[in-house]
Design a protein around this motif. Structure first.
Motif, mmCIF file in Angstrom:
data_model
loop_
_atom_site.group_PDB
_atom_site.id
_atom_site.type_symbol
_atom_site.label_atom_id
_atom_site.label_comp_id
_atom_site.label_asym_id
_atom_site.label_seq_id
_atom_site.Cartn_x
_atom_site.Cartn_y
_atom_site.Cartn_z
ATOM 1 N N ARG A 130 49.590 52.305 33.675
ATOM 2 C CA ARG A 130 50.233 51.642 34.803
ATOM 3 C C ARG A 130 50.144 50.124 34.640
ATOM 4 O O ARG A 130 51.105 49.401 34.946
ATOM 5 C CB ARG A 130 49.569 52.082 36.113
ATOM 6 N N GLN A 131 49.030 49.629 34.152
ATOM 7 C CA GLN A 131 48.900 48.197 33.903
ATOM 8 C C GLN A 131 49.953 47.720 32.900
ATOM 9 O O GLN A 131 50.567 46.659 33.069
ATOM 10 C CB GLN A 131 47.505 47.879 33.370
ATOM 11 N N LYS A 132 50.146 48.504 31.864
ATOM 12 C CA LYS A 132 51.153 48.163 30.853
ATOM 13 C C LYS A 132 52.544 48.117 31.483
ATOM 14 O O LYS A 132 53.336 47.207 31.208
ATOM 15 C CB LYS A 132 51.116 49.204 29.728
ATOM 16 N N GLU A 133 52.836 49.082 32.345
ATOM 17 C CA GLU A 133 54.139 49.137 33.012
ATOM 18 C C GLU A 133 54.376 47.869 33.826
ATOM 19 O O GLU A 133 55.472 47.284 33.791
ATOM 20 C CB GLU A 133 54.196 50.375 33.909
ATOM 21 N N LEU A 134 53.354 47.427 34.551
ATOM 22 C CA LEU A 134 53.495 46.241 35.392
ATOM 23 C C LEU A 134 53.566 44.958 34.559
ATOM 24 O O LEU A 134 54.258 44.009 34.932
ATOM 25 C CB LEU A 134 52.334 46.164 36.385
ATOM 26 N N LEU A 135 52.867 44.928 33.434
ATOM 27 C CA LEU A 135 52.977 43.779 32.537
ATOM 28 C C LEU A 135 54.406 43.645 32.027
ATOM 29 O O LEU A 135 54.968 42.541 32.010
ATOM 30 C CB LEU A 135 52.014 43.932 31.361
ATOM 31 N N MET A 136 55.018 44.748 31.643
ATOM 32 C CA MET A 136 56.381 44.698 31.141
ATOM 33 C C MET A 136 57.376 44.372 32.264
ATOM 34 O O MET A 136 58.434 43.790 32.000
ATOM 35 C CB MET A 136 56.754 46.021 30.465
ATOM 36 N N CYS A 137 57.021 44.708 33.497
ATOM 37 C CA CYS A 137 57.853 44.292 34.640
ATOM 38 C C CYS A 137 57.892 42.769 34.724
ATOM 39 O O CYS A 137 58.939 42.169 34.994
ATOM 40 C CB CYS A 137 57.306 44.864 35.942
ATOM 41 N N MET A 138 56.750 42.126 34.501
ATOM 42 C CA MET A 138 56.707 40.660 34.496
ATOM 43 C C MET A 138 57.542 40.118 33.347
ATOM 44 O O MET A 138 58.353 39.198 33.526
ATOM 45 C CB MET A 138 55.264 40.175 34.359
ATOM 46 N N VAL A 139 57.353 40.674 32.168
ATOM 47 C CA VAL A 139 58.051 40.195 30.982
ATOM 48 C C VAL A 139 59.566 40.333 31.126
ATOM 49 O O VAL A 139 60.327 39.427 30.772
ATOM 50 C CB VAL A 139 57.556 40.967 29.734
ATOM 51 N N ASN A 140 60.014 41.456 31.670
ATOM 52 C CA ASN A 140 61.445 41.757 31.733
ATOM 53 C C ASN A 140 62.146 41.224 32.978
ATOM 54 O O ASN A 140 63.378 41.296 33.073
ATOM 55 C CB ASN A 140 61.654 43.266 31.650
ATOM 56 N N ASN A 141 61.361 40.709 33.944
ATOM 57 C CA ASN A 141 61.954 40.197 35.185
ATOM 58 C C ASN A 141 61.372 38.824 35.526
ATOM 59 O O ASN A 141 61.102 38.518 36.680
ATOM 60 C CB ASN A 141 61.682 41.170 36.334
ATOM 61 N N LYS A 142 61.226 38.005 34.511
ATOM 62 C CA LYS A 142 60.542 36.719 34.680
ATOM 63 C C LYS A 142 61.204 35.843 35.744
ATOM 64 O O LYS A 142 60.525 35.272 36.606
ATOM 65 C CB LYS A 142 60.494 35.963 33.355
ATOM 66 N N ASP A 143 62.518 35.730 35.717
ATOM 67 C CA ASP A 143 63.213 34.853 36.665
ATOM 68 C C ASP A 143 63.027 35.331 38.096
ATOM 69 O O ASP A 143 62.815 34.524 39.009
ATOM 70 C CB ASP A 143 64.698 34.763 36.322
ATOM 71 N N TYR A 144 63.102 36.641 38.303
ATOM 72 C CA TYR A 144 62.907 37.193 39.651
ATOM 73 C C TYR A 144 61.485 36.926 40.132
ATOM 74 O O TYR A 144 61.271 36.530 41.292
ATOM 75 C CB TYR A 144 63.182 38.695 39.637
ATOM 76 N N MET A 145 60.523 37.148 39.256
ATOM 77 C CA MET A 145 59.133 36.952 39.632
ATOM 78 C C MET A 145 58.832 35.480 39.917
ATOM 79 O O MET A 145 58.096 35.153 40.846
ATOM 80 C CB MET A 145 58.207 37.457 38.521
ATOM 81 N N LEU A 146 59.423 34.587 39.137
ATOM 82 C CA LEU A 146 59.234 33.164 39.383
ATOM 83 C C LEU A 146 59.832 32.752 40.727
ATOM 84 O O LEU A 146 59.250 31.948 41.458
ATOM 85 C CB LEU A 146 59.868 32.348 38.251
ATOM 86 N N GLN A 147 61.001 33.312 41.061
ATOM 87 C CA GLN A 147 61.621 33.014 42.347
ATOM 88 C C GLN A 147 60.765 33.537 43.491
ATOM 89 O O GLN A 147 60.589 32.868 44.516
ATOM 90 C CB GLN A 147 63.018 33.632 42.420
ATOM 91 N N LEU A 148 60.221 34.733 43.307
ATOM 92 C CA LEU A 148 59.341 35.307 44.322
ATOM 93 C C LEU A 148 58.120 34.420 44.531
ATOM 94 O O LEU A 148 57.724 34.137 45.670
ATOM 95 C CB LEU A 148 58.904 36.711 43.891
ATOM 96 N N SER A 149 57.538 33.965 43.434
ATOM 97 C CA SER A 149 56.372 33.094 43.517
ATOM 98 C C SER A 149 56.719 31.787 44.211
ATOM 99 O O SER A 149 55.960 31.281 45.057
ATOM 100 C CB SER A 149 55.828 32.813 42.112
ATOM 101 N N ASP A 150 57.881 31.224 43.881
ATOM 102 C CA ASP A 150 58.314 29.968 44.494
ATOM 103 C C ASP A 150 58.537 30.146 45.995
ATOM 104 O O ASP A 150 58.130 29.293 46.797
ATOM 105 C CB ASP A 150 59.602 29.492 43.825
ATOM 106 N N ASP A 151 59.171 31.251 46.379
ATOM 107 C CA ASP A 151 59.408 31.517 47.802
ATOM 108 C C ASP A 151 58.093 31.663 48.564
ATOM 109 O O ASP A 151 57.938 31.158 49.680
ATOM 110 C CB ASP A 151 60.241 32.788 47.971
ATOM 111 N N GLN A 182 59.970 51.024 39.380
ATOM 112 C CA GLN A 182 58.551 51.156 39.071
ATOM 113 C C GLN A 182 57.793 49.830 39.158
ATOM 114 O O GLN A 182 56.557 49.813 39.106
ATOM 115 C CB GLN A 182 58.367 51.755 37.659
ATOM 116 N N CYS A 183 58.516 48.727 39.307
ATOM 117 C CA CYS A 183 57.859 47.428 39.400
ATOM 118 C C CYS A 183 57.272 47.164 40.780
ATOM 119 O O CYS A 183 56.470 46.237 40.938
ATOM 120 C CB CYS A 183 58.845 46.320 39.040
ATOM 121 N N ASP A 184 57.675 47.951 41.771
ATOM 122 C CA ASP A 184 57.117 47.777 43.115
ATOM 123 C C ASP A 184 55.718 48.361 43.184
ATOM 124 O O ASP A 184 55.433 49.419 42.603
ATOM 125 C CB ASP A 184 57.994 48.490 44.155
#
Length: 301
Positions: A194-215, A239-241
């Motif tokens: 599961r940790q690996k799955e979430l790491l790849m969610c970060m890698v594959n959705n970097k722009d979305y995650m950065l926007q979320l962090s900024d918001d 699965q990223c949720d």
């Protein structure tokens, strides 16, 4: 990264909204003197306390300070060793062995953009390659934040500052949980898969995650808990949720455990609590839990 962001929410000045509120007064239910509860953000500077209405008056009215953990404990060698152990993969396992070639290629692109080097570098591959996926996610989240907020000093974080200020003021300083509790919440509550799955969610959705962090960062500096709750509740519907169980380990179960300890702490002496802002919001947040326990909870103006 969503998981790490939730843990963090908890140096630009933003305009405050009419609903802006991070600091609350706790009274009633037999308390002789009020205590206070402030929502923090683990990567906010100490100077931000100047923008929180009533901070100094409320802080001065208390006899002790209580955070999530005792920050000074983090400096102890045995604690550092414990954290390092929790962040490492089992002997003989590496992130390179865990990921497929396609996943590793994507991680290298991500790391190269973030750090200027990737896992093909012997030093990077040798050091970061031994870390758990959750530990890598934590490190990458911090790096991304510091890359965009170059003036931030991690040793000047608001959480640490409140406890240092308490100690300098002669107040008793304590924590609601142990380092072991936080190690479990951040690094050991999920399977490596599961940790690996979430790491790849970060890698594959970097722009979305950065926007979320900024918001989230902007909402915190606006002191807007309603916006914080809305942002942390956003979903990608895949699965990223975070699952309900993961949110419970990270937020709601900890809130319930803290609520069991807070009455005795407040009865002992008026206390200034400072915990991640994400712990204040929602039906299972500390504000509602305290009201449900019979306390009067009111914003400090």
């Amino acid at each position: 990264m969503r998981r790490i962001i939730l843990f963090l929410v908890t140096f630009v000045a933003f305009s405050l909204t009419s609903s802006a509120q991070l600091l609350y007064r706790i009274s009633g239910n037999g308390l002789k003197n009020p205590s206070f509860l402030m929502g923090t953000y683990h990567l906010a500077p100490s100077s931000f306390t100047d923008s929180i209405p009533g901070f100094k008056t409320s802080f001065d009215a208390t006899a002790q300070v209580c955070g999530e953990i005792l920050e000074e404990n983090m400096m102890q060698p045995e604690v550092a060793a414990k954290l390092q152990e929790a962040m490492m993969l089992p002997e003989g396992m590496t992130i390179q062995k865990m990921l497929t070639q396609q996943e590793m290629d994507a991680l290298n692109v991500f790391t190269k953009e973030l750090m200027g080097v990737d896992f093909t570098n012997p030093m990077v591959g040798g050091q970061l390659g031994k870390m758990t996926p959750n530990a890598l996610s934590t490190q990458f989240t911090l790096m991304m934040y510091l890359k965009h907020m170059k003036d931030f000093n991690v040793q000047d974080a608001i959480d640490y500052y409140v406890q240092v200020l308490g100690k300098e003021s002669g107040k008793k300083v304590l924590g609601l949980e142990s380092v072991d509790d936080q190690v479990v919440a951040l690094f050991k509550s999920q399977t490596l898969e599961r940790q690996k799955e979430l790491l790849m969610c970060m890698v594959n959705n970097k722009d979305y995650m950065l926007q979320l962090s900024d918001d989230l960062t902007k909402a915190y500096f606006r002191q807007d808990l309603n916006a914080l709750e809305e942002i942390t509740d956003r979903k990608m519907n895949d699965q990223c949720d975070n699952t309900d169980e993961e949110n419970a380990v990270l937020i709601t179960d900890r809130n319930a455990n803290w609520l069991k300890k807070m009455p005795a702490i407040m009865s002992e002496a008026p206390t200034f609590f400072a915990v991640g802002a994400a712990h204040l919001t929602g039906e299972k947040g500390l504000l509602q839990l305290l009201k449900g326990a019979g306390y009067e909870v009111a914003p400090v103006k």
